[in-house]
Write an enzyme that holds these catalytic residues in place. Sequence first.
Site, PDB file in Angstrom:
ATOM      1  N   ASP A  54       7.151 -18.367  60.140  1.00 38.09           N
ATOM      2  CA  ASP A  54       8.181 -18.911  60.835  1.00 38.09           C
ATOM      3  C   ASP A  54       9.618 -19.147  59.855  1.00 38.09           C
ATOM      4  O   ASP A  54      10.451 -19.728  60.223  1.00 38.09           O
ATOM      5  CB  ASP A  54       7.912 -20.538  61.388  1.00 38.09           C
ATOM      6  N   SER A  55       9.377 -18.406  58.645  1.00 37.18           N
ATOM      7  CA  SER A  55      10.575 -18.406  57.908  1.00 37.18           C
ATOM      8  C   SER A  55      11.520 -17.423  58.530  1.00 37.18           C
ATOM      9  O   SER A  55      12.850 -17.130  57.932  1.00 37.18           O
ATOM     10  CB  SER A  55      10.225 -17.821  56.544  1.00 37.18           C
ATOM     11  N   ASP A  93       2.615 -17.195  62.459  1.00 35.39           N
ATOM     12  CA  ASP A  93       2.779 -18.691  62.081  1.00 35.39           C
ATOM     13  C   ASP A  93       2.936 -19.168  63.568  1.00 35.39           C
ATOM     14  O   ASP A  93       3.635 -18.687  64.671  1.00 35.39           O
ATOM     15  CB  ASP A  93       4.036 -18.960  61.496  1.00 35.39           C
ATOM     16  N   GLU A 125       0.360 -25.344  59.906  1.00 35.15           N
ATOM     17  CA  GLU A 125       0.462 -26.496  58.797  1.00 35.15           C
ATOM     18  C   GLU A 125       0.090 -27.769  59.027  1.00 35.15           C
ATOM     19  O   GLU A 125       0.171 -28.331  60.245  1.00 35.15           O
ATOM     20  CB  GLU A 125       1.988 -26.530  58.717  1.00 35.15           C
ATOM     21  N   GLU A 192       1.311 -24.373  49.154  1.00 35.97           N
ATOM     22  CA  GLU A 192       2.861 -23.971  48.814  1.00 35.97           C
ATOM     23  C   GLU A 192       3.186 -25.021  47.858  1.00 35.97           C
ATOM     24  O   GLU A 192       3.150 -26.166  48.116  1.00 35.97           O
ATOM     25  CB  GLU A 192       3.462 -23.927  50.233  1.00 35.97           C
TER      26      GLU A 192
HETATM   27  O1  KIV Z   1       6.891 -18.796  56.862  1.00 29.05           O
HETATM   28  C1  KIV Z   1       6.538 -18.505  55.942  1.00 29.05           C
HETATM   29  O2  KIV Z   1       7.173 -17.355  55.456  1.00 29.05           O
HETATM   30  C2  KIV Z   1       5.383 -19.220  55.225  1.00 29.05           C
HETATM   31  C3  KIV Z   1       5.258 -18.488  53.859  1.00 29.05           C
HETATM   32  C4  KIV Z   1       6.268 -19.255  52.930  1.00 29.05           C
HETATM   33  C5  KIV Z   1       3.869 -18.814  53.290  1.00 29.05           C
HETATM   34  O3  KIV Z   1       4.782 -19.923  55.956  1.00 29.05           O
END
Ligand code: KIV
Length: 274
Positions: A54-55, A93, A125, A192
Amino acid sequence: MSVAIETQRVKKVTTHVLGEMKMRGEKIAMLTSYDYSLARIVDKAGIDVILVGDSAANVMAGWKTTLPITLSQMIYHGESVVRAVKRAMVVIDMPFGSYQGNSVEAIVSAIRIMKETTANAIKLEGGAEIVDSVNRILSAGIPVMGHLGLTPQSINKFGTYTVRAKQEEEAKKLIEDAYLLQEAGVFAIVLEKIPAQLAGKVASELRIPIIGIGAGPLVDGQVLVLHDMLGINQDFSPRFLRRYHNLYDEIKFAVGNYVDDVKSGDFPNEKEQY
Ligand code: KIV
């Protein structure tokens, strides 16, 4: 080699393969991807796991946090990546708001992701707070990856992106949560931005693979955000980030040359026309 033969020879990475890698001490390499073209290169380069993180909210859409990205947007990124990938395991995610506090909504969201993207697994998460959702998703036969430590979807609760679990109480909860997720049946956990020794303790005690980001070398694998490690994004420089390229400058240079060539009339030349 024909594509058909090449495809036959590719051994797809599964949850089982990751477990075997942990057992024989082979480190797991994981990166994010969000689109077809880059995911294709990342897969061909030999990555074990691709996370459609979700980044994407940050690096693809320019949001300050990961909270605004929607389930439909994650599915769009996920299906684009899945179409590109032959070998890597693809994990998607679950976005903020699609699983917290409501395990029925969680299973509906997870099934949508799996059906519409045909990815291999989902990631969410949290620990004890979301274990009901984890259990329900697992009961549908969907592999789940956990994520503890710095959990960016909770940024408004924590207020900062600093290192987590430095205090004993938070470290104790993190270890309890890791055990809880393992007992629930998750196949791996991302840790993380936590102290390296704590991450190493979790990795050595748990039987499932532990993948770190800013969690030191004593874990079973590493994950980075693709745009950060390629140097496309220059605004983000945490200590844990190793940049393998400076694509920001390279792309700027190439685009600058194109602009100059168009303005000067050098492009297109006689060979570049019909
Ligand atoms: O969303 C993401 O890129 C992540 C990584 C930082 C593990 O959850």
